[in-house]
Design an enzyme around this catalytic site. Structure first.
Site, PDB file in Angstrom:
ATOM      1  N   TRP A 101       0.831  -1.214   0.000  1.00 45.03           N
ATOM      2  CA  TRP A 101       0.000   0.000   0.000  1.00 45.03           C
ATOM      3  C   TRP A 101       0.857   1.252   0.000  1.00 45.03           C
ATOM      4  O   TRP A 101       0.560   2.223  -0.702  1.00 45.03           O
ATOM      5  CB  TRP A 101      -0.980  -0.011   1.170  1.00 45.03           C
ATOM      6  CG  TRP A 101      -1.982  -1.123   1.058  1.00 45.03           C
ATOM      7  CD1 TRP A 101      -2.166  -2.149   1.943  1.00 45.03           C
ATOM      8  CD2 TRP A 101      -2.935  -1.355  -0.001  1.00 45.03           C
ATOM      9  NE1 TRP A 101      -3.156  -2.986   1.495  1.00 45.03           N
ATOM     10  CE2 TRP A 101      -3.642  -2.533   0.318  1.00 45.03           C
ATOM     11  CE3 TRP A 101      -3.240  -0.674  -1.181  1.00 45.03           C
ATOM     12  CZ2 TRP A 101      -4.655  -3.050  -0.509  1.00 45.03           C
ATOM     13  CZ3 TRP A 101      -4.246  -1.190  -2.005  1.00 45.03           C
ATOM     14  CH2 TRP A 101      -4.938  -2.350  -1.667  1.00 45.03           C
ATOM     15  N   ASP A 171      -1.659   6.448   6.457  1.00 44.96           N
ATOM     16  CA  ASP A 171      -2.764   5.573   6.058  1.00 44.96           C
ATOM     17  C   ASP A 171      -3.005   4.618   7.219  1.00 44.96           C
ATOM     18  O   ASP A 171      -2.149   3.799   7.546  1.00 44.96           O
ATOM     19  CB  ASP A 171      -2.337   4.813   4.789  1.00 44.96           C
ATOM     20  CG  ASP A 171      -3.349   3.756   4.348  1.00 44.96           C
ATOM     21  OD1 ASP A 171      -4.363   3.562   5.043  1.00 44.96           O
ATOM     22  OD2 ASP A 171      -3.104   3.137   3.289  1.00 44.96           O
ATOM     23  N   LYS A 195     -12.152  -1.827   6.626  1.00 38.29           N
ATOM     24  CA  LYS A 195     -11.348  -2.777   7.387  1.00 38.29           C
ATOM     25  C   LYS A 195     -11.858  -2.847   8.833  1.00 38.29           C
ATOM     26  O   LYS A 195     -12.125  -3.903   9.334  1.00 38.29           O
ATOM     27  CB  LYS A 195      -9.868  -2.372   7.382  1.00 38.29           C
ATOM     28  CG  LYS A 195      -9.290  -2.102   5.993  1.00 38.29           C
ATOM     29  CD  LYS A 195      -9.033  -3.363   5.189  1.00 38.29           C
ATOM     30  CE  LYS A 195      -8.910  -3.122   3.697  1.00 38.29           C
ATOM     31  NZ  LYS A 195      -7.741  -2.388   3.266  1.00 38.29           N
TER      32      LYS A 195
HETATM   33  C1  PLP Z   1      -7.222  -1.971   1.947  1.00 29.73           C
HETATM   34  C2  PLP Z   1      -6.172  -0.938   2.067  1.00 29.73           C
HETATM   35  C3  PLP Z   1      -6.018   0.088   1.117  1.00 29.73           C
HETATM   36  C4  PLP Z   1      -6.857   0.173  -0.137  1.00 29.73           C
HETATM   37  O1  PLP Z   1      -8.139   0.532   0.183  1.00 29.73           O
HETATM   38  P1  PLP Z   1      -9.227   0.847  -0.937  1.00 29.73           P
HETATM   39  O2  PLP Z   1     -10.326   1.463  -0.142  1.00 29.73           O
HETATM   40  O3  PLP Z   1      -9.594  -0.449  -1.568  1.00 29.73           O
HETATM   41  O4  PLP Z   1      -8.636   1.783  -1.915  1.00 29.73           O
HETATM   42  C5  PLP Z   1      -5.048   1.030   1.333  1.00 29.73           C
HETATM   43  N1  PLP Z   1      -4.267   0.992   2.423  1.00 29.73           N
HETATM   44  C6  PLP Z   1      -4.376   0.024   3.354  1.00 29.73           C
HETATM   45  C7  PLP Z   1      -3.483   0.041   4.542  1.00 29.73           C
HETATM   46  C8  PLP Z   1      -5.333  -0.966   3.207  1.00 29.73           C
HETATM   47  O5  PLP Z   1      -5.441  -1.932   4.136  1.00 29.73           O
END
Ligand code: PLP
Length: 360
Positions: A101, A171, A195
């Site tokens: 990511w 993030d 998540k």
């Molecule tokens: C799942 C995830 C993403 C991507 O998320 P989307 O909403 O599908 O774009 C980005 N960063 C992390 C840490 C993730 O777990």
């Protein structure tokens, strides 16, 4: 009706109480005679939903007044572009590469300016967090970027990097609301909610006010400008209304659990059961350096791909779903987010014990 223990990395398990409440309100939300899915985002009822959700999130995280909370769309991945478009005044940013990511975010930012990858753990398949206490942070960096919990690899920053005064952008998609956080250490905290908080379709951005300006890169669309959404209180256009409503319910649920301190304790207790088992098992093995282990995502392997596949299949038959690891790591991964009950982790460990005995 029977529910399974769902170890999916995302979209992921939600609190059963929340789903039941939403079901009960499906046809008639709070005497309005309609579903939240059917109501105007400018209605009094929805205004109350979104303002209450924001206030509850502020209470939970202790978000100071000089930060805005934005409920946006486009997933976490859209932030990979939105962050540089809004923050890259010098067109320079530093990225710490701890997984796919962060890698994707860095690659996207490269479209807008110079990206310095000031640390990485790619040499050991992202199985650890690099020492970030004294990194070569760029003089002119507009920000330093991290992925705080690495969903795929199961690592977590236990200490934030020393950014040497530069703005930290994080993030937190897969560790959102899993433990207390000091918001003042960040310029931006953001995450897709699918998540640990709610249904896919909502991304929450917590952003310090001085980072919200009209001075964005030329050509930045209105929809990708933080100021557009901040000025309109997340109602510039139709927001992901139903998703925000569910997030609001999850915030209330976390409050009822005792807030983020209590969440952290519960998450530690759950993770401990699983890690303790892994550490003494002859068959299963964790893939991450102990000091960097995530409380949320726990990858493990047997070392034999066929046996891994057998495990995943038999676990599913036993009501333990979505344990297959990410394709880049292989093996298994148990995501044990806030809404995964303690009993679910115990059931997993019991099943692993049994599997180990049967497959010596
Ligand atoms: C799942 C995830 C993403 C991507 O998320 P989307 O909403 O599908 O774009 C980005 N960063 C992390 C840490 C993730 O777990």
């Amino acid at each position: 009706m029977s529910r399974v223990y769902n170890f999916s990395a995302g979209p992921a398990v939600l609190p059963e109480e929340v789903l039941k409440e939403a079901a009960a309100e499906m046809l008639d939300y709070n005497g309005t005679g309609m579903s939240v899915m059917e109501m105007s985002h400018r209605s009094k009822a929805f205004e109350e939903i979104i303002t209450t959700a924001e206030q509850d999130l502020r209470d939970l995280m202790g978000i100071p007044d000089n930060y805005k909370v934005l409920f946006l769309q486009g997933g976490a991945s859209q932030q990979f572009a939105m962050i540089p478009m809004n923050l890259m005044k010098n067109r320079v940013a530093d990225y710490i590469i701890t997984g796919q990511w962060a890698k994707k975010a860095a690659k996207e930012a490269e479209k807008y300016g110079k990206v310095n990858r000031i640390a990485s753990s790619e040499d050991k398949t992202f199985s650890y967090i690099p020492d970030c206490s004294d990194l070569p942070v760029s003089e002119d960096a507009d920000y330093v970027y991290i992925c705080e919990n690495n969903t795929i690899y199961g690592t977590k920053f236990k200490e934030l990097p020393n950014t040497k005064g530069k703005t930290l952008v994080a993030d937190v998609s897969s560790c959102f609301l899993s433990e207390p956080v000091d918001v003042t250490k960040y310029g931006i905290i953001y995450g897709g909610v699918q998540k640990n908080i709610g249904p896919a379709g909502v991304v929450i951005v917590i952003i310090r006010e001085d980072l919200i300006t009209e001075d964005v890169l030329p050509g930045t669309p209105a929809m990708l400008t933080y100021k557009t959404h901040a000025d309109a209180e997340s109602l510039y256009n139709t927001p992901p209304a139903y998703g925000i409503y569910i997030c609001g319910k999850v915030f209330k649920w976390i409050k009822a659990q005792g807030g983020l301190e209590a969440m952290k304790k519960k998450n530690e207790k759950k993770a401990e059961v699983l890690y303790d088992f892994l550490d003494q098992s002859d068959l299963f093995k964790g893939t991450v350096e102990k000091k960097d282990r995530s409380l949320m995502n726990v990858p493990f392997v047997t070392g034999d791909a066929d046996l891994d596949a057998k495990f995943v299949k038999e676990a599913k038959a036993a009501g333990l779903e979505n344990l297959k690891g990410h394709r880049s790591v292989g093996g298994m991964r148990a995501s044990i987010y806030n809404a995964m009950p303690y009993e679910g982790v115990v059931a997993l460990v019991e099943f692993m014990k049994k599997f180990e005995e049967e497959n010596r």
